[in-house]
Each structure stands twice: as C-alpha cells, then as structure tokens.
Design an enzyme around this catalytic site. Structure first.
Site, PDB file in Angstrom:
ATOM      1  N   THR A  28       0.809  -1.224   0.000  1.00  0.00           N
ATOM      2  CA  THR A  28       0.000   0.000   0.000  1.00  0.00           C
ATOM      3  C   THR A  28       0.839   1.269   0.000  1.00  0.00           C
ATOM      4  O   THR A  28       0.327   2.353  -0.298  1.00  0.00           O
ATOM      5  CB  THR A  28      -0.916   0.035   1.234  1.00  0.00           C
ATOM      6  OG1 THR A  28      -0.109   0.025   2.427  1.00  0.00           O
ATOM      7  CG2 THR A  28      -1.846  -1.170   1.238  1.00  0.00           C
ATOM      8  N   CYS A  67       1.993   2.662   9.501  1.00  0.00           N
ATOM      9  CA  CYS A  67       0.966   2.695  10.547  1.00  0.00           C
ATOM     10  C   CYS A  67       1.593   2.561  11.921  1.00  0.00           C
ATOM     11  O   CYS A  67       2.742   2.138  12.068  1.00  0.00           O
ATOM     12  CB  CYS A  67      -0.025   1.532  10.364  1.00  0.00           C
ATOM     13  SG  CYS A  67      -0.837   1.460   8.759  1.00  0.00           S
ATOM     14  N   ARG A 126       3.931   6.697   3.173  1.00  0.00           N
ATOM     15  CA  ARG A 126       3.082   7.799   3.606  1.00  0.00           C
ATOM     16  C   ARG A 126       2.277   7.384   4.833  1.00  0.00           C
ATOM     17  O   ARG A 126       1.975   6.202   5.014  1.00  0.00           O
ATOM     18  CB  ARG A 126       2.128   8.203   2.473  1.00  0.00           C
ATOM     19  CG  ARG A 126       2.859   8.836   1.290  1.00  0.00           C
ATOM     20  CD  ARG A 126       1.931   9.052   0.128  1.00  0.00           C
ATOM     21  NE  ARG A 126       2.568   9.842  -0.915  1.00  0.00           N
ATOM     22  CZ  ARG A 126       2.038  10.078  -2.101  1.00  0.00           C
ATOM     23  NH1 ARG A 126       0.850   9.569  -2.396  1.00  0.00           N
ATOM     24  NH2 ARG A 126       2.676  10.803  -2.991  1.00  0.00           N
ATOM     25  N   CYS A 185      -0.624   6.574   7.375  1.00  0.00           N
ATOM     26  CA  CYS A 185      -1.967   6.004   7.275  1.00  0.00           C
ATOM     27  C   CYS A 185      -3.006   7.059   7.667  1.00  0.00           C
ATOM     28  O   CYS A 185      -2.861   7.737   8.682  1.00  0.00           O
ATOM     29  CB  CYS A 185      -2.074   4.792   8.201  1.00  0.00           C
ATOM     30  SG  CYS A 185      -3.723   4.070   8.307  1.00  0.00           S
ATOM     31  N   CYS A 189      -5.115   5.442  11.127  1.00  0.00           N
ATOM     32  CA  CYS A 189      -4.560   5.411  12.492  1.00  0.00           C
ATOM     33  C   CYS A 189      -3.694   6.617  12.823  1.00  0.00           C
ATOM     34  O   CYS A 189      -3.317   6.810  13.979  1.00  0.00           O
ATOM     35  CB  CYS A 189      -3.764   4.125  12.715  1.00  0.00           C
ATOM     36  SG  CYS A 189      -2.177   4.045  11.849  1.00  0.00           S
ATOM     37  N   ASP A 234      15.332  12.210  51.423  1.00  0.00           N
ATOM     38  CA  ASP A 234      14.085  12.962  51.505  1.00  0.00           C
ATOM     39  C   ASP A 234      13.235  12.438  52.665  1.00  0.00           C
ATOM     40  O   ASP A 234      13.019  11.223  52.804  1.00  0.00           O
ATOM     41  CB  ASP A 234      13.313  12.828  50.186  1.00  0.00           C
ATOM     42  CG  ASP A 234      12.034  13.618  50.188  1.00  0.00           C
ATOM     43  OD1 ASP A 234      12.091  14.834  49.904  1.00  0.00           O
ATOM     44  OD2 ASP A 234      10.972  13.023  50.468  1.00  0.00           O
TER      45      ASP A 234
END
Length: 498
Positions: free
Chosen positions: A34, A38, A67, A69, A72, A448
C-alpha cells in the site's frame, strides 16, 4: 526494555496482530503493497507478514518513501519513551530535535550543543533511527503543520511559517509526501459537528489540542504536585486545569492542561505560532507523557513492598518542568523550608525580576525570571539565611555565564556532579533537580523525609544507605518509585485539586 524493538520481527508482528496500543511510538509498520506506514494499533486488518517492514521512527518510514496512514494517524502517537529514559548521544539529540533546535540552529547547532561533530551526530542517528537530523526535523514539522491545519483557520501560508517551513512550496510538497493529501484536503477532512462553530481563528495565537499518552495515567499526584508547589503569578490551578506561563524561543505563551481519561486537554495561547512545536514538547515533558507506564510498573511490582502501591494506582508519572534553570533556582529556594515558604520566596523573585505578561483568562502575571535577570539581584533582598543567599547567587551566576548548563541535552551524571561542586548543594538538591528538571528516570532521593517516612511505614529500610541498597533492584526506574512512596502521604501534592 524495548530498546531497538523494531529489529525484533516476531515481537513486532505479535504487537501488530494484537493491535497493542502500548507499542505505539516504539516502532512503525510500513506496508509494501500500500505504500503506507501505521502505528501497531492500527484498526485495519493486519497485512500479510511478508509485506510488512518495521522502522524505529516516522522519519525513517518517510525516508523510505512511505506515507502516513489516514486511519490510524501514526504521526499523532505518543513519542518513544527511549528518548526520555536514556542519556546517550542519540537520546539527547532526539530531545533537542523535539525542542526545535534543528529548525532554529541547524544541524551544526545541534552538534555543537551535544559536543560532537556534525558527522558523528548524523551517523549515529541514521544508524539507530534510519533517518538523520534533517529528516527527523522534517517529520516533526509535518506533524506540527497537520495540527495547525486541523485545529485552526490559519491561512496555509501562515501554517507553513508557523510549522517552520522555509517556503510555502516546501510545505505543500512535504504535506503531500507525508499524508498523501494536499493541505486544503487535510483541512476539508476534519469532521464538522452539526451546529458546532468552526475552530476559532487563532488571531491571538490560541489553539486547543489533545495530547496523547500511554495508558494508564494516574493524574492525582502529577497535577497535585504541580498545583501545590505552583509559583503565584507563574502557575495556578483554575477551572480544573493547571495553567502556567511559558518562556519560548520566539516569544512567550500561556498553557492550560486538563486531565481527561484518554488524553490531556491543552489550550495554548502563543505570542508567536512558531513556538508551537517547542511548547507542545515542553508540556509533554512537564507531564511525562511519553513514559511507558506498563514497563515501569511491571518492574516495580517485582518488589513485594511496592507492588500494593502500584496495583492501587498504576501509571504514576514524574512531575517535571518546562524550564530546567527555573526549576534549579526553585529547588534551592525550597531547601529546608516548607512548600508555602518556597512558593513565597519564588513569588518575590517573580514580582521583582520576572517579565510581565497579560492573562485575560486567569491570574497569571509574569514569566519566571531568567538567570541573567537574577544574576543582577542584590543578595540582601533575599529573606533567607546568608549561606542560602550564597547558594542562590552562585547558581544563577553560573547559569547566566554558561559555565553551568541545564537543558534537555544535559548529561545527567555530569550535570549532577557539576551541581554538587557548587556551594550549598547537597545530594537532595542535586537529585531533585536530576529527577524533575533533567528527567533522569533513575534519580533517587534517599535523604528525603517523605521518602524515608514512607519506606519506614512499608517495612523498607529508612536510613539513606540501607534504602539506597534496597532500591538498587528498582533501577532504572527509581524516580517512579519515589512517586509511589510520596503518594502514601496525605500531603496536598498527592491530591488532584478541585
């Protein structure tokens, strides 16, 4: 530890198949069929394993031609915890990139701050992250641009300028490359609620954002600590939000941070929108939002004395700071006095030496004074013992001269040793600065009183030496153990204000 997790293919595949949001920001999944990348928790059907490759950063995915998604939105995932719990060159460089140093000073400026050559910095970042400093800064600019496109009505040319792009053309090309949409298409995709007004045009530089975090997050002592120790005029709790002024590279700002179950609401008013990326980075750092609470809590639960505290309120964070030098001064002002007295001392300095600001929405009046402004103060005006006056004036002089530098890129051990060499600095002061200002996740406060009292009540050793020996098993997360120990007290720092 999930260091270099993207190289462990089987673990990455399991995380993607289970859509485990705990790993968002730890690595990114690029899909060859694709051309997109993601976050592990992407809700779409997991691709075939042979089509997936794993990368350590969004910038590496973009460098490889993938590139983001659109479903998401991996660019909006929490940042990698790696850069907050490590002190090596790559982690320090990433903290500086997040603070906008590459955009303001270039790669040579980044390298100079780290004390390495440009070539060394580029080589190490490329080896570990798959992208150099310019590509990492480009990815950050793209994310800032998307925020402005989707949350404001700013003209695109102003978005490009505010996000740090050198030209509108570069801005357009980058947005298309990263998101596969033009800037105007991105804005058009923002859902419009029926009858709801469009986002207000930030003519005064005001933006409403959502800051993500890894669950769980327990807000009580995180916001309680910030509110209870807030310096009047600089910080306040108002209408369910912690508000404070911010001194930023190009101007100043006011932020209101509101805890919600699944995000932190962030209302930012900036005098110069170019400061947006830096302001977001500092707010995330203030609230420790890029921590990995599951890894921290799982480790601390191995101690049977701490386990009940963790199980009762998992996800505690370390309240940090937006300005390391400011916190160092406030730590000295708080030596051996009550919280109320420390706030009073700080408020006097703010009124006398801080820069005034307008805050029509609340009661904030000043920016905390710079070390340069404080270096000019008359020690006689400090209502404190002479030895502490000397500690304050020596600290601010070294900060103003640059012989002591406290910043996101600081080497924790080196900075701590440098602090201990100053008059009036003991282990408690140096360690609390390491814990809250420098962000050392393993900083510990065995002297402390609150820590020692909690340790005694839990059946842990309460003398500093014995407690330090016992706490060796809590490493590298002793700063978080301190939060759990502090939370056993009824002090206001442990209560979410109302």
């Amino acid at each position: 530890m999930r260091n270099g997790m993207h190289t462990d293919r089987e673990r990455c595949l399991r995380a993607v198949r289970s859509k485990d949001a705990r790993f968002d920001g730890w690595f990114f999944t690029a899909v060859s069929t694709t051309g997109i990348y993601c976050r592990p928790s992407c809700p779409v059907v997991a691709p075939k394993p042979e089509n997936m490759t794993f990368h350590p950063s969004a910038a590496a995915c973009q460098q490889a031609g993938f590139r983001a998604c659109k479903r998401c939105r991996p660019d909006t995932s929490p940042g990698s915890p790696e850069w907050n719990h490590r002190a090596d060159l790559v982690a320090r460089a990433m903290r500086l990139v997040a603070d906008g140093v590459v955009d303001r000073e270039g790669v040579p400026g980044l390298a100079a701050r780290l004390g390495y050559s440009t070539r060394q910095v580029e080589r190490q970042l490329l080896a570990e992250l798959g992208a150099g400093p310019l590509a990492l800064a480009r990815a950050q600019r793209a994310q800032t641009a998307r925020l402005l496109i989707e949350t404001s009505e700013l003209p695109m040319a102003d978005v490009a300028f505010a996000a740090g792009f050198a030209s509108v053309r570069t801005f357009n090309d980058t947005v298309r490359d990263v998101f596969a949409l033009s800037p105007s298409d991105l804005r058009a995709r923002v859902p419009k609620k029926s009858g709801a007004p469009r986002p207000a045009s930030p003519t005064a530089g005001t933006l409403h954002l959502r800051l993500p975090f890894r669950a769980p997050l327990h807000p009580d002592n995180l916001f309680g600590h910030l509110a209870a120790t807030g310096v009047p005029g600089v910080e306040e709790w108002r209408d369910g939000a912690f508000r404070r002024t911010l001194r930023l590279p190009y101007g100043h700002g006011v932020v209101a941070l509101t805890p919600h179950p699944d995000h932190i609401g962030c209302r930012l008013t900036l005098t110069d929108l170019r400061d947006l990326t830096v302001a977001i980075s500092r707010c995330r750092r203030l609230l420790d939002l890029d921590a990995d609470p599951v890894a921290v809590d799982d480790h601390l639960r191995t101690d049977p004395r701490l386990a009940p505290l963790v199980d009762k309120a998992p996800g505690r964070r370390v309240p940090r700071t937006v300005d390391e030098a400011e916190f160092a001064v406030r730590a000295v002002l708080g030596q051996q006095v009550s919280t109320a007295a420390a706030r009073t001392h700080a408020a006097r300095l703010v009124t006398a030496h801080g820069d005034p600001v307008d805050d029509p929405d609340g009661g904030l009046t000043h920016l905390f004074p710079t070390p340069e402004a404080l270096a000019a103060l008359d020690p006689a005006t400090l209502a404190m013992p002479r030895t502490r006056r000397t500690t304050v004036t020596t600290l601010v002089r070294h900060l103003a001269e640059g012989s002591l530098h406290l910043g996101v890129e600081s080497d924790w051990a080196e900075a701590r040793a440098r602090l201990l060499s100053l008059p009036g600095f003991g282990p408690w002061t140096a360690d609390v600065i390491a814990l809250r200002a420098l962000g050392d996740p393993d900083a510990f406060l065995p002297t402390d009183l609150g820590v020692r009292r909690a340790a005694r009540e839990l059946g842990l050793p309460s003398t500093p030496a014995a407690l330090t020996a016992r706490a060796a098993a809590w490493r590298p997360w002793r700063a978080y153990a301190v939060q759990y120990l502090w939370a056993t007290d009824s002090h206001p720092i442990n209560l979410l204000p109302v």
